[in-house]
Design a protein around this motif. Structure first.
Motif, PDB file in Angstrom:
ATOM      1  N   ALA A 295      -4.675 -12.240  10.197  1.00  0.00           N
ATOM      2  CA  ALA A 295      -4.905 -10.957   9.122  1.00  0.00           C
ATOM      3  C   ALA A 295      -6.047 -10.968   8.748  1.00  0.00           C
ATOM      4  O   ALA A 295      -6.856 -11.888   8.239  1.00  0.00           O
ATOM      5  CB  ALA A 295      -3.594 -11.097   8.176  1.00  0.00           C
ATOM      6  N   HIS A 296      -6.809  -9.554   8.826  1.00  0.00           N
ATOM      7  CA  HIS A 296      -8.111  -9.493   8.126  1.00  0.00           C
ATOM      8  C   HIS A 296      -8.004  -8.057   7.329  1.00  0.00           C
ATOM      9  O   HIS A 296      -9.173  -7.994   6.541  1.00  0.00           O
ATOM     10  CB  HIS A 296      -9.083  -9.388   9.083  1.00  0.00           C
ATOM     11  N   ASN A 297      -6.906  -7.487   7.205  1.00  0.00           N
ATOM     12  CA  ASN A 297      -6.943  -6.063   6.579  1.00  0.00           C
ATOM     13  C   ASN A 297      -5.635  -6.023   6.160  1.00  0.00           C
ATOM     14  O   ASN A 297      -4.837  -5.388   7.103  1.00  0.00           O
ATOM     15  CB  ASN A 297      -7.509  -5.098   7.080  1.00  0.00           C
ATOM     16  N   CYS A 298      -5.034  -6.445   4.992  1.00  0.00           N
ATOM     17  CA  CYS A 298      -3.506  -5.992   4.278  1.00  0.00           C
ATOM     18  C   CYS A 298      -3.842  -4.989   3.111  1.00  0.00           C
ATOM     19  O   CYS A 298      -3.026  -5.149   2.310  1.00  0.00           O
ATOM     20  CB  CYS A 298      -2.822  -7.037   4.076  1.00  0.00           C
ATOM     21  N   ARG A 299      -4.824  -4.235   3.091  1.00  0.00           N
ATOM     22  CA  ARG A 299      -5.145  -3.444   1.927  1.00  0.00           C
ATOM     23  C   ARG A 299      -3.903  -2.574   1.486  1.00  0.00           C
ATOM     24  O   ARG A 299      -3.758  -2.337   0.177  1.00  0.00           O
ATOM     25  CB  ARG A 299      -6.431  -2.471   2.352  1.00  0.00           C
ATOM     26  N   PRO A 302       1.648  -4.173  -0.305  1.00  0.00           N
ATOM     27  CA  PRO A 302       1.785  -4.858  -1.687  1.00  0.00           C
ATOM     28  C   PRO A 302       1.487  -6.440  -1.626  1.00  0.00           C
ATOM     29  O   PRO A 302       1.682  -7.088  -0.760  1.00  0.00           O
ATOM     30  CB  PRO A 302       3.118  -4.520  -2.037  1.00  0.00           C
ATOM     31  N   GLY A 303       0.460  -6.598  -2.607  1.00  0.00           N
ATOM     32  CA  GLY A 303       0.001  -7.898  -2.874  1.00  0.00           C
ATOM     33  C   GLY A 303      -0.752  -8.285  -1.747  1.00  0.00           C
ATOM     34  O   GLY A 303      -1.323  -9.533  -1.680  1.00  0.00           O
ATOM     35  N   GLY A 304      -1.604  -7.324  -1.126  1.00  0.00           N
ATOM     36  CA  GLY A 304      -2.387  -7.820   0.124  1.00  0.00           C
ATOM     37  C   GLY A 304      -4.079  -7.570  -0.187  1.00  0.00           C
ATOM     38  O   GLY A 304      -4.180  -8.089  -1.439  1.00  0.00           O
ATOM     39  N   PHE A 305      -4.807  -7.668   0.761  1.00  0.00           N
ATOM     40  CA  PHE A 305      -6.105  -7.849   0.410  1.00  0.00           C
ATOM     41  C   PHE A 305      -7.014  -6.912   1.581  1.00  0.00           C
ATOM     42  O   PHE A 305      -6.402  -6.346   2.457  1.00  0.00           O
ATOM     43  CB  PHE A 305      -6.413  -9.323   0.801  1.00  0.00           C
ATOM     44  N   PRO A 306      -8.102  -6.343   1.210  1.00  0.00           N
ATOM     45  CA  PRO A 306      -8.836  -5.371   1.838  1.00  0.00           C
ATOM     46  C   PRO A 306      -9.534  -6.144   2.975  1.00  0.00           C
ATOM     47  O   PRO A 306      -9.473  -7.166   3.061  1.00  0.00           O
ATOM     48  CB  PRO A 306      -9.980  -4.958   0.853  1.00  0.00           C
ATOM     49  N   GLU A 307     -10.128  -5.140   3.743  1.00  0.00           N
ATOM     50  CA  GLU A 307     -10.821  -5.776   5.128  1.00  0.00           C
ATOM     51  C   GLU A 307     -12.230  -6.743   4.466  1.00  0.00           C
ATOM     52  O   GLU A 307     -12.639  -6.806   3.616  1.00  0.00           O
ATOM     53  CB  GLU A 307     -11.561  -4.556   5.814  1.00  0.00           C
ATOM     54  N   SER A 318       7.736 -11.351   0.823  1.00  0.00           N
ATOM     55  CA  SER A 318       9.037 -11.263   0.597  1.00  0.00           C
ATOM     56  C   SER A 318       9.799 -10.543   1.580  1.00  0.00           C
ATOM     57  O   SER A 318       9.570  -9.577   2.194  1.00  0.00           O
ATOM     58  CB  SER A 318       9.267 -10.444  -0.808  1.00  0.00           C
ATOM     59  N   THR A 319      11.296 -11.091   1.996  1.00  0.00           N
ATOM     60  CA  THR A 319      11.811 -10.574   2.868  1.00  0.00           C
ATOM     61  C   THR A 319      12.527  -8.964   2.405  1.00  0.00           C
ATOM     62  O   THR A 319      12.984  -8.252   3.074  1.00  0.00           O
ATOM     63  CB  THR A 319      13.220 -11.495   3.371  1.00  0.00           C
ATOM     64  N   ILE A 324       3.424  -9.458   0.015  1.00  0.00           N
ATOM     65  CA  ILE A 324       2.722 -10.564   0.379  1.00  0.00           C
ATOM     66  C   ILE A 324       2.462 -11.607  -0.850  1.00  0.00           C
ATOM     67  O   ILE A 324       2.081 -11.176  -2.030  1.00  0.00           O
ATOM     68  CB  ILE A 324       1.213 -10.348   0.934  1.00  0.00           C
ATOM     69  N   LEU A 325       2.980 -12.667  -0.714  1.00  0.00           N
ATOM     70  CA  LEU A 325       3.045 -13.715  -2.181  1.00  0.00           C
ATOM     71  C   LEU A 325       2.061 -14.491  -2.039  1.00  0.00           C
ATOM     72  O   LEU A 325       0.910 -14.557  -0.925  1.00  0.00           O
ATOM     73  CB  LEU A 325       4.401 -14.580  -1.799  1.00  0.00           C
ATOM     74  N   HIS A 326       1.680 -15.128  -2.988  1.00  0.00           N
ATOM     75  CA  HIS A 326       0.600 -15.768  -3.278  1.00  0.00           C
ATOM     76  C   HIS A 326       0.548 -17.313  -2.820  1.00  0.00           C
ATOM     77  O   HIS A 326       0.750 -18.465  -3.350  1.00  0.00           O
ATOM     78  CB  HIS A 326       0.191 -16.081  -4.808  1.00  0.00           C
TER      79      HIS A 326
END
Length: 395
Positions: A295-299, A302-307, A318-319, A324-326
């Motif tokens: 993974a390189h872009n989960c912008r 929810p809980g993700g991160f940018p490119e 979370s199912t 996206i959990l920490h």
């Protein structure tokens, strides 16, 4: 419950043996973790390549709690010299092994065999003749389903999927699938065998890499044609009591690389994340979906991160809602096709992960690692966007 209240495993890896090649599959049964792949030797935790190595040809077994190497050591050789799929029965008494091999120890084999887990003995009754590689296996009370590249079984036409009794008799189940099957998740209580892979045609209908088949006949019972674009394929499937989860890999623009959750009963989409970076493996534990990808872009998740340029190879979600959990332990991309993790399995409360990687949390560790419940020293819980950049992203 807040969006990210699910409790994850520790991000700190446990001491784990290593292989000198790639791990493609992991399975747990009766206190033992079985590992299949493309390797010649294994070595203890902390050992460098070439040090303290023990011969294990594409298959090894470990104590699920201590991680100790066990004596179960059949050699899978010939053909492609690879074990691609492992699946145990619900009671853990039998382990089915698939891949690309012509021998299981001294016995002739044709890409699939079965073991008795007690004593690690090869069964004589499950010796189907599969014409090409087996990539996926799932087992129900009444059948064993194999998927892969093959077009014939025991001299009969079976296109990429076949079903057997547990003792190896070929069943009437039959479907026409025009490209490899890479994942199978059986849900017979819902009248479905969910199948994923590279295919676009199943039983003469367009299916876009994912389909549900009737457990006895192989006829199509559910379609998911609008979930995946044509350039995305399904690499893994897992399920819990009510939902199934899909891991996808795409190539090119406009593809889907992430994960999907769907209802087993209705077949309706529950959630779909938007992360980029091909997903290869999945595992479930206590309401958390663990995945191996780059993974390189989960912008937009929810809980993700940018490119960012430093790919993240493990995620936890979370199912319930895809959040996206920490939990951010990481590997490098390693050898082979350089995808990092390739396989995951829960063994009790321990997550085992295998693949192509040669480091875990920036420390040398080849092809196998595992994560437990704690204590958590917090060594690797930094969100990816805050890390130094190291390379350009690839979809």
């Amino acid at each position: 419950m807040a969006d990210s209240d699910e409790k994850t495993l520790t991000a700190d890896p446990l001491a784990t043996w290593q292989t000198d090649g790639i791990v493609w599959s992991i399975e747990y049964a009766r206190g033992v973790v079985y590992v299949g792949g493309t390797f010649n030797k294994v070595r203890p935790p902390g050992a460098k390549p070439g040090q303290r190595e023990v011969a294990r040809k594409n298959f090894a077994a470990f104590d699920a709690v201590t991680g100790k190497l066990l004596s179960c050591a059949h050699r899978f050789t010939g053909a492609g010299n690879t074990v691609r799929a492992l699946k145990a029965t619900a009671d853990g008494k039998m382990l089915y092994v698939g891949g690309s091999f012509a021998n299981a120890g001294k016995a002739r084999a044709a890409n699939a065999v079965a073991l008795n887990t007690a004593g690690c003995s090869l069964r004589k009754d499950f010796r189907p003749k599969i014409s090409s590689a087996v990539r996926a296996i799932d087992v129900t009370k009444s059948a064993v389903y194999l998927g892969g590249d093959f077009t014939a079984v025991n001299g009969r036409e079976r296109e990429r999927i076949a079903a057997f009794t547990r003792r190896g008799a070929l069943l009437p189940f039959k479907a026409e699938i025009e490209a490899p099957v890479r994942a199978i998740s059986a849900a017979p209580e819902y009248g479905k065998i969910i199948v994923g892979g590279d295919f676009q045609l199943v039983n003469e209908d367009l299916e876009a890499s994912l389909v549900a088949l009737h457990p006895r006949t192989g006829k199509t019972v559910a379609q998911y044609t609008d979930w995946l674009p044509a350039r995305s394929v399904v690499k893994a499937l897992v399920r819990d009591k009510t939902k199934f989860y899909v891991a996808a890999e795409g190539n090119g623009t406009g593809i889907f690389d992430g994960r999907i959750a769907a209802s087993l009963r209705t077949g309706k989409l529950v959630w779909r994340d938007t992360c980029l970076g091909a997903t290869q493996a999945l595992a479930l534990h206590n309401g958390v979906l663990y995945s191996g990808s780059h993974a390189h872009n989960c912008r937009d998740t929810p809980g993700g991160f940018p490119e960012h340029q430093n790919r993240q190879h493990f995620l936890a979600q979370s199912t319930r809602n895809r959040h996206i959990l920490h939990w951010f332990p990481d590997t490098n991309e390693g050898i082979g096709e350089q995808n990092g993790p390739r396989a995951m399995a829960m063994a009790g409360g321990i997550l085992w992960a295998g693949g192509e990687f040669t480091t875990v949390n920036n420390r040398p560790q080849q092809s196998l690692t595992r994560f437990g419940a704690g204590p958590d020293r917090g060594l690797r819980r930094t969100r990816p966007s805050s890390r130094p950049r190291s390379r350009a992203p690839v979809g």
